[in-house]
Structure formats: C-alpha cells, structure tokens
Design a protein around this motif. Structure first.
Motif, PDB file in Angstrom:
ATOM      1  N   TYR A  15      -5.644 -19.062  81.598  1.00  0.00           N
ATOM      2  CA  TYR A  15      -4.430 -18.734  80.860  1.00  0.00           C
ATOM      3  C   TYR A  15      -4.199 -17.223  80.843  1.00  0.00           C
ATOM      4  O   TYR A  15      -3.076 -16.747  81.058  1.00  0.00           O
ATOM      5  CB  TYR A  15      -4.545 -19.284  79.441  1.00  0.00           C
ATOM      6  CG  TYR A  15      -3.308 -19.146  78.596  1.00  0.00           C
ATOM      7  CD1 TYR A  15      -2.115 -19.748  78.974  1.00  0.00           C
ATOM      8  CD2 TYR A  15      -3.336 -18.422  77.402  1.00  0.00           C
ATOM      9  CE1 TYR A  15      -0.979 -19.629  78.197  1.00  0.00           C
ATOM     10  CE2 TYR A  15      -2.205 -18.305  76.611  1.00  0.00           C
ATOM     11  CZ  TYR A  15      -1.028 -18.912  77.020  1.00  0.00           C
ATOM     12  OH  TYR A  15       0.100 -18.793  76.241  1.00  0.00           O
ATOM     13  N   PHE A 150      -4.813 -24.779  86.273  1.00  0.00           N
ATOM     14  CA  PHE A 150      -4.729 -24.940  84.816  1.00  0.00           C
ATOM     15  C   PHE A 150      -4.739 -26.422  84.447  1.00  0.00           C
ATOM     16  O   PHE A 150      -5.433 -26.840  83.509  1.00  0.00           O
ATOM     17  CB  PHE A 150      -3.449 -24.265  84.314  1.00  0.00           C
ATOM     18  CG  PHE A 150      -3.377 -24.096  82.825  1.00  0.00           C
ATOM     19  CD1 PHE A 150      -4.349 -23.388  82.129  1.00  0.00           C
ATOM     20  CD2 PHE A 150      -2.311 -24.619  82.108  1.00  0.00           C
ATOM     21  CE1 PHE A 150      -4.268 -23.224  80.753  1.00  0.00           C
ATOM     22  CE2 PHE A 150      -2.218 -24.460  80.732  1.00  0.00           C
ATOM     23  CZ  PHE A 150      -3.210 -23.761  80.050  1.00  0.00           C
ATOM     24  N   THR A 285       3.697 -21.791  79.798  1.00  0.00           N
ATOM     25  CA  THR A 285       2.417 -22.268  80.329  1.00  0.00           C
ATOM     26  C   THR A 285       1.632 -23.022  79.261  1.00  0.00           C
ATOM     27  O   THR A 285       1.068 -24.093  79.529  1.00  0.00           O
ATOM     28  CB  THR A 285       1.581 -21.088  80.857  1.00  0.00           C
ATOM     29  OG1 THR A 285       2.341 -20.364  81.824  1.00  0.00           O
ATOM     30  CG2 THR A 285       0.294 -21.577  81.493  1.00  0.00           C
TER      31      THR A 285
END
Length: 303
Positions: A15, A150, A285
C-alpha cells in the motif's frame, strides 16, 4: 514473526509503495532517476548537480528525451524505489513464512510465490517505464500490476484468517462485486486523466491551472460519473453491514469513500491541488482492498 503478521506487513508495505508511486506521479518525478536500477549511475543519488559528470544529460538520455537533474524529483523517485526494494524483501520473507506454515495453511505458499513472481515482474516493469520515458500505456500496466499484487496479498490475508461476516441480503455480494470492478476501472481511468492533465499542463506551460479541468476530455466525464456509482454502492454496502452488526466495516467504508469523494471534488473545483492527488489514489486503493476482502468474507444467512 508468524505468517498472518507477515502478510499484514506485506499488505501495508504494498500500500505504501502504491502511495509513493502516486506521489512520484503527481510531482512529475518519474524521470527523477533516468536509469534503473541505479540513479544517474549511482546507488545513492547525488544531492547537487556538481556531483554528476560533464555531459550526463546525453549519457542518460532516451531518444528525444534529455536527462535533467532536479534534486527533489530525483530523491522522490529514489525513495519510491527504496520502498519498492523493502517491499521485495518483505515478500521474500512472506515466501519463507508460507513454506514454514504450509501444513497449517494449505496451499498458501503457492500464493506467496505468485506474489513474489508478480513483484519481480513489477520491478522489471518499473525499468521499462523509465526506458520508455513514462509511456502512458506502461504507466497503466505498472499500476494494474501493483493492484494485482495488492489483491493477492488481500486474498492471503483472508485465507489465513477466514473471518466471516453475516449479511441477510443475497444481492449485497453482487453490489460489492460491481463496486469493486468499477473502483478498479476508476483507478485505471484516473491514470488516463492524469496523463491528460500532464499534456494540458505542458500546453499552458504549467500556468492557468483553473483551465486544466475544463479541457479534460470524455474520460474525465466517465471518471466522474462512475464515482457516483461507487459512492452509491459503497453506501448501500455500509448500510447493510451496519444493520447486520458489522458496524466497524460500515464505518471504515463510509470513511474511505467519503475521503475519496471529497478529495475528488476538491481536485475538480480547486485547480487540481497536487498534494490531494496521492490521497485520492490512496483512498481508491484502500477501498478496492476492503471491497475485495468483504467480497471474500461475507456469508449470506437467512433472517
């Protein structure tokens, strides 16, 4: 350090790398280091142009691109690379931990290897982004690969915990899935919008910021329209999570989508304030990660 902790660490590290990439993008620091993996031929970049050899502009040029040294942009890009290197080490530790715990967490090591392979590929893509002088399609592919990594880590986090959250309405999974797909599309469209802004800003010699948004094309219109759909889907999901005693997730969803929407409005109507662009990407995100985790974790129960 046990496997769940290592996975959480890798999620946070991934992240941070994505956010750092957003900072690099919004500050125009993508070519701050015109070579890879070194920076102006050095493992630790210079702090002053006098530390570079004569003719460095031509030595590190790419086609029509002529290298230029800016200490702030160079170190912004260099810090981004350092974070990427740290993340790579965390993923290697994740592979080791996954093999050690493979008996407890079945087949988890294959996902760890997938994360490592994708991370290595991402490093190669980073080099190609630089050698292509920030070609738009390479930036988009680079961003998509970051989201894939991710997602793999989020899936591993779910596999290790397998937390389940009861919701009474079967259609909510479809709402979350649709919201996730649109959120990912939003992120991709956001990279296209950013590329348009770069062209417009260059045309105006980086003046007249108030005119930039007015000259954005149809991609920005789609980006803005889909934002309302994401907000609606997220609010609906949060409402059902709240009513099914999953209030923490409801609060998290509202907080993230609220920050994302607010930062988008400010960017649109207040001359694209540069420091809000990484926040906007960070929220998008984070929202995609939460949506994916909930999609995996929600169980539909009868009333």
């Amino acid at each position: 350090m046990n496997l769940p902790v290592t996975i959480k660490t890798s999620v946070i590290a991934c992240y941070l790398v994505i956010i750092a990439g957003g900072v690099v993008r919004c500050t125009g620091s993508g070519m701050g280091c015109p070579d890879w993996p070194k920076c102006f031929g050095l493992w630790i970049p210079p702090t002053h142009v006098s530390q570079l050899p004569i003719g460095y502009e031509y030595k590190y040029s790419h086609g029509s691109y002529k290298a230029a040294f800016n200490v702030y942009k160079t170190w912004t890009e260099y810090i981004n690379r350092l974070l990427g290197a740290v993340f790579g080490l965390v993923v290697i530790a994740l592979v080791v931990q996954a093999h050690i715990n493979n008996t407890k967490y079945k087949r988890i090591h294959w996902w760890a290897w997938a994360a490592l392979i994708c991370t290595l590929f991402q490093g190669w893509l980073g080099a190609k982004v630089v050698s292509s002088v920030l070609a738009p399609y390479m930036i988009t592919i680079h961003m998509l690969m970051a989201l894939i990594i991710f997602g793999i880590l989020i899936y591993m986090l779910y596999r290790c915990g397998k937390d389940n959250y009861a919701v009474h309405y079967p259609y909510i999974k479809y709402v979350i899935l649709a919201s996730l797909v649109i959120t990912l599309l939003q992120i991709v469209l956001g990279t296209q919008v950013r590329q348009q802004i770069d062209k417009i800003a260059s045309y105006y010699h980086y003046d007249f910021r108030e005119l930039w948004v007015n000259n954005l094309g149809v991609i920005f219109s789609y980006h803005r329209l889909l934002a309302y759909i994401v907000v609606a889907g997220t609010v609906l999901t949060a409402y059902h999570m709240y009513n099914n005693n999953n209030k923490i997730w409801a609060y998290i969803l509202i907080l993230i989508v609220g920050l994302e929407f607010a930062s988008g409005l400010v960017l649109t109507y207040f001359e694209l304030l540069p420091y809000l662009q990484p926040l906007h990407l960070a929220c998008a995100t984070a929202l995609s990660g939460v949506q994916f985790f909930l999609l995996l974790s929600i169980n539909i129960t009868s009333k």
